[in-house]
Design an enzyme around this catalytic site. Structure first.
Site, PDB file in Angstrom:
ATOM      1  N   CYS A  85       5.485-110.161 -60.378  1.00  0.00           N
ATOM      2  CA  CYS A  85       5.252-109.822 -61.756  1.00  0.00           C
ATOM      3  C   CYS A  85       5.453-110.753 -62.981  1.00  0.00           C
ATOM      4  CB  CYS A  85       6.149-108.307 -62.157  1.00  0.00           C
ATOM      5  SG  CYS A  85       5.449-107.596 -63.531  1.00  0.00           S
ATOM      6  N   HIS A 194       4.021-105.040 -58.475  1.00  0.00           N
ATOM      7  CA  HIS A 194       5.462-104.814 -57.939  1.00  0.00           C
ATOM      8  C   HIS A 194       5.582-104.608 -56.445  1.00  0.00           C
ATOM      9  CE1 HIS A 194       7.640-105.320 -61.943  1.00  0.00           C
ATOM     10  NE2 HIS A 194       6.390-104.584 -62.477  1.00  0.00           N
ATOM     11  N   GLU A 196       8.116-104.126 -54.895  1.00  0.00           N
ATOM     12  CA  GLU A 196       9.401-103.289 -54.523  1.00  0.00           C
ATOM     13  C   GLU A 196       9.050-101.750 -55.042  1.00  0.00           C
ATOM     14  OE1 GLU A 196       9.831-104.134 -59.034  1.00  0.00           O
ATOM     15  OE2 GLU A 196       9.149-105.197 -57.310  1.00  0.00           O
TER      16      GLU A 196
END
Length: 212
Positions: A85, A194, A196
């Site tokens: 990001c 992202h 995650e």
């Protein structure tokens, strides 16, 4: 083996840490995965993950305040490196957000989505671009192992990177026009989305990074 997640106070750090540790278990790697804001400890790590969330001027200021900008530049030269990001955006020459200079690993600028974005049917699209979107892999890369073409990843961003060299573009998405969302060069790999927050696909990509 040690994998450092750079902690400069900007980013979804504990979520990233949890995801990378889960990916490490999936990879079967005996690796120490940790958060660190210590430039020396980052420099000693074998691999580096560089997350980021928030305004790019604030992220760059925090990086310099903590003396981590030089540690990042050193890691970019010779370690497997994953930018996420705003951590990916910081690797470019310059951002329109706050007229901010980046670290210059990738030539090009970070640009803002137009304020009046519309889809092909004429419906207005919101900025930031937020939610799940498909990613086209435009080149082969080891981090794409076991990730099918047009897999969906999770995005939250108002700015996107525009690389000078098209050969550094590894993946694209559409909002509504195509934009680069994965870039790579040598030992460096970076995503606008992202990992995650991208469930199984994100974990697979992080696992591939730990095996890279």
């Amino acid at each position: 083996m040690q994998t450092a997640i750079i902690d400069y106070g900007m980013g979804n750090l504990h979520s990233v840490l949890k995801s990378v540790r889960t990916a490490g278990q999936l990879a079967g790697k005996n690796t120490e995965i940790f958060l660190s804001g210590d430039p020396d400890r980052v420099s000693r790590a074998d691999k580096v993950i560089f997350p980021g969330q928030g305004a790019m001027p604030d992220c760059m200021a925090a990086l310099k305040r903590d003396g981590l900008d030089e540690a990042v530049k050193d890691a970019l030269k010779n370690k497997p490196f994953f930018g996420i990001c705003v951590g990916a955006q910081l690797l470019f020459d310059h951002s329109e957000e706050g007229n901010t200079d980046g670290l210059g690993w990738f030539g090009g600028k970070v640009r803002r989505f137009e304020r009046d974005l519309r889809d092909p049917q004429g419906c207005r699209l919101k900025v930031p671009h937020m939610g799940w979107n498909t990613v086209r892999q435009t080149q082969n890369h080891p981090l794409f192992k076991d990730i099918p073409q047009d897999t969906r990843f999770y995005f939250v961003h108002s700015y996107y990177f525009a690389p000078e060299n098209p050969e550094t573009i590894l993946g694209e998405s559409d909002y509504p026009s195509p934009f680069a969302c994965i870039v790579g060069k040598d030992n460096v790999f970076a995503t606008q989305f992202h990992t995650e927050k991208s469930h199984d696909a994100g974990l697979t990509m992080l696992k591939n990074f730990l095996n890279w």
